[in-house]
Every structure is written in structure tokens, then in C-alpha cells.
Design an enzyme around this catalytic site. Structure first.
Site, PDB file in Angstrom:
ATOM      1  N   TRP A 183      -8.141  10.553  56.024  1.00 27.63           N
ATOM      2  CA  TRP A 183      -7.188  10.504  55.043  1.00 27.63           C
ATOM      3  C   TRP A 183      -5.996   9.791  55.164  1.00 27.63           C
ATOM      4  CZ3 TRP A 183      -9.513  11.461  50.722  1.00 27.63           C
ATOM      5  CH2 TRP A 183     -10.432  12.271  50.250  1.00 27.63           C
ATOM      6  N   LYS A 225      -9.078   7.250  51.267  1.00 28.85           N
ATOM      7  CA  LYS A 225     -10.203   7.910  52.528  1.00 28.85           C
ATOM      8  C   LYS A 225     -10.766   6.581  53.017  1.00 28.85           C
ATOM      9  CE  LYS A 225     -13.780  11.146  53.300  1.00 28.85           C
ATOM     10  NZ  LYS A 225     -14.679  12.065  52.609  1.00 28.85           N
ATOM     11  N   GLU A 268       1.947  22.988  34.867  1.00 27.73           N
ATOM     12  CA  GLU A 268       1.107  24.508  34.776  1.00 27.73           C
ATOM     13  C   GLU A 268       1.926  25.394  35.685  1.00 27.73           C
ATOM     14  OE1 GLU A 268      -2.019  21.041  34.828  1.00 27.73           O
ATOM     15  OE2 GLU A 268       0.065  21.455  35.543  1.00 27.73           O
ATOM     16  N   THR A 311      -0.258  18.385  29.383  1.00 26.10           N
ATOM     17  CA  THR A 311      -0.033  17.529  30.347  1.00 26.10           C
ATOM     18  C   THR A 311      -0.422  16.152  30.033  1.00 26.10           C
ATOM     19  OG1 THR A 311      -2.612  17.675  30.868  1.00 26.10           O
ATOM     20  CG2 THR A 311      -1.262  19.380  31.795  1.00 26.10           C
TER      21      THR A 311
END
Length: 546
Positions: free
Chosen positions: A445, A440, A330, A183
Site C-alpha cells: 500500500w 496498491k 457519522e 453524506t
């Protein structure tokens, strides 16, 4: 009678393309044109490379690094390592020297195959990668002027010269390692994901499905997504198996060069991130008679969500379908695909509504499970409104990181993706944001992705990036960074008025900042970590806090 239990090894797939389509071409862009070889030649050279690697001491399970662009020799490295049972470690040429030194040492790469023009970057690691005993240098421009300071170096062509063109692929356990990708390390050191033969065999089959990328041997495929990023989204493996014509841009990634390459070679399917397709759109719009892309039928887009306006442009201007895929290193990476225009099941929908549907992250690939959960890991309803953490599991999903378990990224046998999203009643995943990129504000959100896509749809806007900035009353508030198209003039009130057509007042950006460029990560996504750090470094404060 029971079925035969033949192990699912990539060696059973990779030679097939050359067998059924021996004269199909693999085309690599060069500084002054293209270099061409057939699938048969590619297979034979891959077998020679396998012999050369074995003679240099590489055994089953040893890691072979590649530091290369998309090209025929990189494809040969894919082919050779998979067949002989070595582990292909694709090194990201856009990582920092510190990250590269870490991952090469962590993986214990023994040999690195590098393109000659990447050596100035690789040479920064001299004395820092003791596991590397040899560098094999692929000189695409045939200058012979390269210099390697990392380890003993040999020219690629000299390395494979005279080796047999047949290598008896060994029988392996289907769960043996095949590849290793790291990653990009947004927090802490990069983390390794080890792919297995079985997982990539199944992933390769899935990539080719009609309801996925729909690849076939009749396609001419241009993989623009780097082969060092999540195994090129699986396209190299699929093309080797099917015998597709492959068109590879190498380092020549300028939009004009990509559009010319795709036009000249008759590309039918290509894969890349939204920034690539925005660049191609710009050059085609500027010179529509210069590029014949009439054969282009499908574009696979991933990495981040493409704006609906971009999907619509390719549909209207070129008749090309943009297929959005969602996944990550992943997940090998394909997890969901969105490609259905719903005119048959929903005849009342307008084309805009159908294309908005395509802009969702998509429906789950067969063989996987995916759901959204609350913070206590309770499943949430698929009502298209409830937002939760996205978790996924299945036969090509990471179960732990390489030599670094990271238990907080897994719950029981689920991968915690780090994405936040919702699932609608038709089982389409809609990504709201990365959990770290949500804004936030006042306990609610705000999706930065939704705001960005809406801003980019406004004429005159070339790019947009929305990030959170601290606020003493509301916790965080959104700020938009905007790139204007050349010659365009779009003021802040116009942008906010445009956003107000789709967002509540409290969701609108508190300020619009005009920039010349937005930093990108090593995988072509907007690097919001850098954006936030730059704002902090500049001492930026929201307007009502000054």
C-alpha cells in the site's frame, strides 16, 4: 441519594449564551459590510421562528430543511428547531440537483428555510420535492428581488414578525432526533445520519474541552466550515451554549474577505478545511501588513490532513496553533484531536518533530473507543507501523443510517469508518488514507495523503493530489496532479527528488501532471473520484504503458 435524571436536551443549552452574555454579538458578513445582532436578539428571534414554524404546521419530529450559508438566520434555525423538538435537516448547497431532490424526499422535509441567493439552485427542484409545502426566504442583501418556484414562499422577516419572543420548549425524550445530515454520496445515494439530543449534548460538552477545541465565552469564533456540513463541526451549538462572539462569513468565502473579516472582528478561533487555510496563508503572505491577525490563537482543521508545512507556517508567522481533528458525518463529527506540542513530555524533540506530531489525526476524545482491525476484525497492535481498518464506537457515533441500515458499514456495535490507519505507542491515530484512495502497488500500500503532504511542502507547490492508475504488472501506480504557485517553475525531476528524501523508489509517483485546479467535493475535500474519471475520459496512460 441518587442524582437527578435530567434528560440531556439541547434546549437546556441553547438559551444559556443569551442569558450569560446577552450583549455579545453575532456578526454576519454582507455584500458591503456586516450585519450585527446581539445574543439576546438572536435568542428572541429564534423563539419567534419556533412559533412561526409551529403555526405553519411543524410539530415535534417534523423535518425542517435549511438551504443556507453560515449566518445569523441559519443560527436562529438551529436554535428554534432544537428547542421546539423539530429535526434540523441541513441541506448541502454544493450537491447536485438530483442528490438534493433525493435527500429532501427521503427526509420528507416539510418546510425549507433558504437564503435568497441560493434560490436559483433550489428552483431546479421545482416539481420534484412534493413534501415541501413552504419556503421561508432569508434575504440577507435586502433586495426583495428573489423568486421561488419550489413551493409557497414567504420572506423570513415577515414569517416571524409579531410572534412572541418566548416559546415554552417541550420536554422530550433525550434520544429524540435533533438533526439530520446526509453524506456526500461518493457511492450510491447519499446516506442520512440522524443526530439525537443526547448525542449532541455530549458532543457539545466535549468540543469545548481544553484538550479539544478549548472554546470559552472569551473567544471570538469564526466558523468557516459550512453549517450544512456535520452540523458545522458542533461549533454553532457550543457557541450558543457559551455565549461566544460569533463571526459568520455567509457566502463571502474569498481568502481576502475571510482574512479581512477575521482581522476586523478580532477572531481568536476559527474552523475550516486545509484549502481554506492555504488560501488565507497566500493572501497574508502577499500582503502581510494588510491583516492584523494577532488575536488569532487557534485554527481547527479537518476534512483532510493539513500538510506539516502549513501547520508550521501558521505557528511561525502568526503564532497560531493549528488543531487537527478527525471525524466524519457519522461521528457527529469529532472523534480525535491532535493539538499537543510535546515539549514537556518529550523535551528532546525539535519543533519540527513536535509539529509533525500535531499533523497526526490525534488522540481519542473521552467517551469514545477506537481501534484498528484486520480484514477478519482482529485487533492490531498500536506500534505506529501496522496499518488496519479504523473502527469507532461511542455515544455520538452513528449506529445505522436513516431509513437505510447499511449493515456492511457496521460490525457488531462498531462503525466501520472506511479510513485506513495506524495507531502509535502514544495512542495517536495516523490516517493512511481512505480505503478507496490507497494505491496498491505490487501488493503493497502507498498512502496518497502522505505523498500529497510531502509534495505540498516543496516551495512553489500550491496543491497536490495523488491518485492510483491501473498498471498491468503492479496492479496500480501513483500519479500526482500538481498546482504551481503563480510564477513558480518546479519540474518533475525536482518533485520526484524531493519525494525520494522520504519515500522508497517504488512509492514515488510514476508521473507528475500539472493542472490549474483540483476538483473539490461538496465538503471541500479533493474529489479523487472526479480526478480518476477525468483521467480515464482523457484516455490517460502511465508513461511506460504508452
Amino acid at each position: 441519594m441518587a442524582m437527578q435524571h435530567t434528560p440531556l436536551l439541547m434546549s437546556r443549552l441553547i438559551d444559556r449564551g443569551a442569558t450569560v452574555s446577552p450583549d455579545t454579538e453575532v456578526v454576519t458578513a454582507t455584500a458591503d459590510g456586516t450585519r450585527r445582532q446581539t445574543m439576546r436578539e438572536t435568542r428572541d428571534r429564534a423563539h419567534q421562528l419556533a412559533h412561526a414554524l409551529k403555526d405553519a404546521g411543524v410539530q415535534v419530529g417534523d423535518r425542517v430543511g435549511t438551504f443556507m450559508w453560515n449566518g445569523a438566520r441559519h443560527l436562529e434555525a438551529y436554535h428554534a428547531t432544537a428547542g421546539m423538538g423539530a429535526v434540523l435537516h441541513t441541506l448541502n448547497i454544493r450537491l447536485s440537483a438530483a442528490d438534493l431532490a433525493y435527500i429532501i424526499g427521503h427526509a420528507e422535509d416539510q418546510i425549507i428555510i433558504a437564503d435568497a441567493d441560493t434560490l436559483p439552485l433550489l428552483n431546479q427542484l421545482a416539481g420534484k420535492v412534493p413534501s415541501v409545502t413552504k419556503v421561508v426566504v432569508a434575504d440577507e442583501d435586502e433586495t426583495g428581488q428573489w423568486k421561488c418556484e419550489v413551493a409557497d414562499a414567504v420572506d423570513y422577516e415577515a414569517f416571524i414578525a409579531g410572534k412572541p419572543t418566548r416559546f415554552d420548549w417541550p420536554e422530550l425524550d433525550e434520544n429524540a432526533p435533533l438533526g439530520l445530515c446526509y453524506t456526500s454520496g461518493t457511492t450510491g445515494n447519499p446516506k442520512g445520519v440522524e443526530y439525537e439530543h443526547r448525542s449532541q449534548y455530549l458532543h457539545t460538552m466535549t468540543v469545548c474541552m481544553t484538550d479539544a477545541m478549548g472554546l470559552s465565552a472569551t473567544d471570538t469564533v469564526c466558523g468557516i466550515v459550512p453549517m450544512f456540513h456535520a452540523m458545522g463541526w458542533g461549533v454553532p451549538w457550543a457557541a450558543l451554549m457559551l455565549g461566544c462572539k460569533q463571526v459568520m462569513p455567509h457566502r463571502h468565502m474569498q481568502p481576502e474577505r475571510l482574512a479581512r473579516l477575521m482581522a476586523d472582528e478580532g477572531v481568536t478561533l476559527s474552523a475550516g478545511v486545509p484549502t481554506i487555510w492555504q488560501g488565507v496563508r497566500a493572501v497574508v503572505e502577499a500582503s502581510p501588513d494588510q491583516y492584523d491577525l494577532s488575536r488569532l490563537s487557534r485554527l481547527t482543521c479537518g476534512g483532510s490532513a493539513p500538510p506539516p508545512s502549513l501547520i508550521r507556517w501558521f505557528h511561525d508567522a502568526l503564532g497560531a496553533e493549528m488543531i487537527q481533528g478527525w471525524g466524519m458525518t457519522e461521528t457527529s463529527p469529532l472523534a480525535t484531536i491532535s493539538r499537543r506540542l510535546m515539549k514537556h513530555s518529550h523535551p528532546g524533540l525539535s519543533l519540527d518533530e513536535q509539529l509533525d506530531n500535531v499533523a497526526k489525526a490525534g488522540q481519542l476524545m473521552p467517551g469514545l473507543e477506537l481501534d484498528i482491525f484486520d480484514e477478519d476484525f482482529n485487533r492490531l497492535p498500536h506500534d505506529g507501523e501496522t496499518v488496519g481498518e479504523v473502527l469507532v464506537r461511542g455515544p455520538w457515533i452513528c449506529s445505522e443510517y436513516y431509513k437505510n441500515p447499511q449493515p456492511d458499514r457496521f460490525h457488531e456495535d462498531w462503525l466501520i469508518t472506511g479510513d485506513v490507519g495506524k495507531i502509535d505507542p502514544e495512542e495517536y491515530l495516523i490516517i493512511a488514507d481512505r480505503s478507496k484512495d490507497l494505491v496498491k502497488s505490487g501488493g503493497e500500500w502507498i498512502s496518497s495523503v502522505d505523498l500529497e503532504n510531502h509534495i505540498v511542502a516543496l516551495p512553489g507547490i500550491a496543491g497536490a493530489c495523488v491518485v492510483a492508475q491501473p498498471h498491468p504488472k503492479w496492479d496500480e501506480r501513483p500519479v500526482a496532479l500538481v498546482i504551481l504557485e503563480p510564477g513558480a517553475e518546479v519540474d518533475q525531476p525536482s518533485i520526484l527528488d524531493h519525494c525520494a528524501t522520504a519515500f522508497a523508489k517504488w512509492q514515488l509517483p510514476d508521473e507528475v501532471l500539472y493542472v490549474d485546479e483540483i476538483p473539490l467535493t461538496s465538503t471541500g475535500k479533493m474529489d479523487k473520484k472526479i480526478v480518476r474519471a477525468d483521467l480515464e475520459k482523457r484516455g490517460y496512460r502511465l508513461p511506460d504503458l504508452r
